[in-house]
Write a protein that holds these residues in place. Structure first.
Motif, PDB file in Angstrom:
ATOM      1  N   ALA A  87       0.839  -1.207   0.000  1.00  0.00           N
ATOM      2  CA  ALA A  87       0.000   0.000   0.000  1.00  0.00           C
ATOM      3  C   ALA A  87       0.872   1.254   0.000  1.00  0.00           C
ATOM      4  N   ASP A  88       1.951   1.230   0.783  1.00  0.00           N
ATOM      5  CA  ASP A  88       2.870   2.374   0.818  1.00  0.00           C
ATOM      6  C   ASP A  88       3.558   2.578  -0.528  1.00  0.00           C
ATOM      7  N   ARG A  89       4.013   1.489  -1.133  1.00  0.00           N
ATOM      8  CA  ARG A  89       4.662   1.593  -2.453  1.00  0.00           C
ATOM      9  C   ARG A  89       3.691   2.155  -3.488  1.00  0.00           C
ATOM     10  N   LEU A  90       2.468   1.654  -3.466  1.00  0.00           N
ATOM     11  CA  LEU A  90       1.466   2.096  -4.442  1.00  0.00           C
ATOM     12  C   LEU A  90       1.034   3.540  -4.186  1.00  0.00           C
ATOM     13  N   ALA A  91       1.096   3.975  -2.941  1.00  0.00           N
ATOM     14  CA  ALA A  91       0.744   5.361  -2.630  1.00  0.00           C
ATOM     15  C   ALA A  91       1.766   6.312  -3.229  1.00  0.00           C
ATOM     16  N   ASN A  92       3.040   5.900  -3.216  1.00  0.00           N
ATOM     17  CA  ASN A  92       4.099   6.732  -3.785  1.00  0.00           C
ATOM     18  C   ASN A  92       4.064   6.745  -5.295  1.00  0.00           C
ATOM     19  N   GLU A  93       3.792   5.596  -5.889  1.00  0.00           N
ATOM     20  CA  GLU A  93       3.754   5.496  -7.350  1.00  0.00           C
ATOM     21  C   GLU A  93       2.925   4.277  -7.735  1.00  0.00           C
ATOM     22  N   PRO A  94       1.721   4.484  -8.249  1.00  0.00           N
ATOM     23  CA  PRO A  94       0.837   3.354  -8.545  1.00  0.00           C
ATOM     24  C   PRO A  94       1.391   2.344  -9.548  1.00  0.00           C
ATOM     25  N   THR A  95       2.457   2.685 -10.268  1.00  0.00           N
ATOM     26  CA  THR A  95       3.027   1.718 -11.195  1.00  0.00           C
ATOM     27  C   THR A  95       4.042   0.801 -10.517  1.00  0.00           C
ATOM     28  N   HIS A  96       4.371   1.052  -9.255  1.00  0.00           N
ATOM     29  CA  HIS A  96       5.377   0.257  -8.546  1.00  0.00           C
ATOM     30  C   HIS A  96       4.754  -1.002  -7.958  1.00  0.00           C
ATOM     31  N   ILE A  97       4.358  -1.893  -8.834  1.00  0.00           N
ATOM     32  CA  ILE A  97       3.796  -3.165  -8.406  1.00  0.00           C
ATOM     33  C   ILE A  97       4.924  -4.195  -8.298  1.00  0.00           C
ATOM     34  N   CYS A  98       4.572  -5.390  -7.930  1.00  0.00           N
ATOM     35  CA  CYS A  98       5.544  -6.477  -7.846  1.00  0.00           C
ATOM     36  C   CYS A  98       6.155  -6.726  -9.225  1.00  0.00           C
ATOM     37  N   LEU A  99       7.471  -6.684  -9.306  1.00  0.00           N
ATOM     38  CA  LEU A  99       8.158  -6.888 -10.580  1.00  0.00           C
ATOM     39  C   LEU A  99       7.824  -8.253 -11.176  1.00  0.00           C
ATOM     40  N   CYS A 100       7.764  -9.266 -10.337  1.00  0.00           N
ATOM     41  CA  CYS A 100       7.467 -10.609 -10.847  1.00  0.00           C
ATOM     42  C   CYS A 100       6.042 -10.696 -11.376  1.00  0.00           C
ATOM     43  N   HIS A 161      -1.953  -9.533  -5.766  1.00  0.00           N
ATOM     44  CA  HIS A 161      -1.477  -9.116  -7.081  1.00  0.00           C
ATOM     45  C   HIS A 161      -2.599  -8.523  -7.936  1.00  0.00           C
ATOM     46  N   GLY A 162      -3.804  -9.032  -7.799  1.00  0.00           N
ATOM     47  CA  GLY A 162      -4.938  -8.422  -8.489  1.00  0.00           C
ATOM     48  C   GLY A 162      -5.197  -7.006  -7.986  1.00  0.00           C
ATOM     49  N   GLY A 163      -5.056  -6.813  -6.677  1.00  0.00           N
ATOM     50  CA  GLY A 163      -5.210  -5.471  -6.103  1.00  0.00           C
ATOM     51  C   GLY A 163      -4.156  -4.510  -6.604  1.00  0.00           C
ATOM     52  N   MET A 164      -2.926  -5.014  -6.788  1.00  0.00           N
ATOM     53  CA  MET A 164      -1.858  -4.171  -7.352  1.00  0.00           C
ATOM     54  C   MET A 164      -2.211  -3.734  -8.768  1.00  0.00           C
ATOM     55  N   ALA A 167      -4.899  -1.129  -8.689  1.00  0.00           N
ATOM     56  CA  ALA A 167      -4.343   0.167  -8.267  1.00  0.00           C
ATOM     57  C   ALA A 167      -3.591   0.812  -9.419  1.00  0.00           C
ATOM     58  N   ARG A 168      -2.876   0.008 -10.173  1.00  0.00           N
ATOM     59  CA  ARG A 168      -2.136   0.527 -11.322  1.00  0.00           C
ATOM     60  C   ARG A 168      -3.087   1.036 -12.397  1.00  0.00           C
ATOM     61  N   ALA A 169      -4.120   0.253 -12.687  1.00  0.00           N
ATOM     62  CA  ALA A 169      -5.080   0.641 -13.730  1.00  0.00           C
ATOM     63  C   ALA A 169      -5.819   1.926 -13.380  1.00  0.00           C
ATOM     64  N   TYR A 170      -6.216   2.048 -12.119  1.00  0.00           N
ATOM     65  CA  TYR A 170      -6.958   3.234 -11.674  1.00  0.00           C
ATOM     66  C   TYR A 170      -6.037   4.360 -11.207  1.00  0.00           C
ATOM     67  N   ARG A 171      -4.741   4.051 -11.056  1.00  0.00           N
ATOM     68  CA  ARG A 171      -3.784   4.986 -10.470  1.00  0.00           C
ATOM     69  C   ARG A 171      -4.285   5.460  -9.097  1.00  0.00           C
ATOM     70  N   ASP A 172      -4.719   4.468  -8.306  1.00  0.00           N
ATOM     71  CA  ASP A 172      -5.345   4.746  -7.013  1.00  0.00           C
ATOM     72  C   ASP A 172      -5.044   3.594  -6.059  1.00  0.00           C
ATOM     73  N   LYS A 173      -4.230   3.846  -5.045  1.00  0.00           N
ATOM     74  CA  LYS A 173      -3.844   2.794  -4.102  1.00  0.00           C
ATOM     75  C   LYS A 173      -5.041   2.261  -3.326  1.00  0.00           C
ATOM     76  N   GLN A 174      -6.120   3.024  -3.260  1.00  0.00           N
ATOM     77  CA  GLN A 174      -7.295   2.571  -2.523  1.00  0.00           C
ATOM     78  C   GLN A 174      -7.871   1.294  -3.109  1.00  0.00           C
ATOM     79  N   GLN A 175      -7.652   1.068  -4.398  1.00  0.00           N
ATOM     80  CA  GLN A 175      -8.110  -0.171  -5.015  1.00  0.00           C
ATOM     81  C   GLN A 175      -7.424  -1.372  -4.355  1.00  0.00           C
ATOM     82  N   PHE A 176      -6.160  -1.209  -4.039  1.00  0.00           N
ATOM     83  CA  PHE A 176      -5.403  -2.265  -3.361  1.00  0.00           C
ATOM     84  C   PHE A 176      -5.847  -2.390  -1.911  1.00  0.00           C
TER      85      PHE A 176
END
Length: 192
Positions: A87-100, A161-164, A167-176
């Motif tokens: 959640a913290d990573r996604l709050a800083n940048e919604p594209t920062h999901i798990c690399l794997c 991972h679905g939540g990530m 969050a990326r699609a909506y650019r909104d960490k609240q989705q996660f």
């Protein structure tokens, strides 16, 4: 930071932004301001580079799991730490999901070594979650389920991972946060 680490850091970021097929050594060279030959000196091929980035990523993820363990009072706290990290990573940048997770979508075009690293990462995450669930069950914190602990852990990993991705699609960490909070509420009591 040495040059090889700088190259890997830029490659990691480019893979998060563009995926495996969306970046080249020319992109890395442009960001750092070096010649492509300098990258080839450290990493003869893109496959070598990607594997090295994934190995670093897996080491970092393992270190994070140990921190989640060390800073939590109980199994629920361990999962809360895991969810809060993302959640913290996604709050800083919604594209920062798990690399794997990002690279898994390109699995069919990845070199075999990268595929193996990604699979090993997911297996380590699932086993860790399963061990947390086992501990919670032993402490009476886990709500009864018809699923095995392995299936429950795999489901949690899929939700994370679905939540990530949401969050990326909506650019909104609240989705996660929305899905992980709901998940935790459904599977685990606050205390035994």
């Amino acid at each position: 930071m040495n040059r090889a680490q700088e190259i890997k850091q830029v490659a990691h970021q480019l893979m998060l932004e563009k995926g495996y097929s969306g970046f080249s050594y020319a992109d890395i060279a442009a960001v750092i301001g070096i010649q492509k030959a300098s990258i080839h000196y450290h990493f003869p091929s893109k496959d070598n580079l990607v594997q090295s980035v994934l190995q670093d990523y897996r080491r970092s993820a393992s270190d994070s799991l140990r921190k989640f363990e060390d800073t939590a009072a109980n199994p629920r706290g361990k999962l809360e730490n895991y969810f809060a990290y993302w959640a913290d990573r996604l709050a800083n940048e919604p594209t920062h999901i798990c690399l794997c997770a990002m690279l898994a979508s390109e699995n069919s075009i990845l070199p075999e070594e990268a595929q193996c690293e990604i699979q090993a990462h997911f297996e380590e995450m699932r086993k860790w979650i399963q061990s947390v669930l086992q501990e919670a069950q032993e402490q009476g914190m886990l709500f009864p389920s018809h699923l095995s602990l392995e299936a429950e852990a795999a489901s949690i990993l899929a939700v994370v991972h679905g939540g990530m991705l949401a969050a990326r699609a909506y650019r909104d960490k609240q989705q996660f946060t929305m899905v992980t909070e709901a998940l935790l509420h459904k599977i685990m009591r606050h205390q035994a």
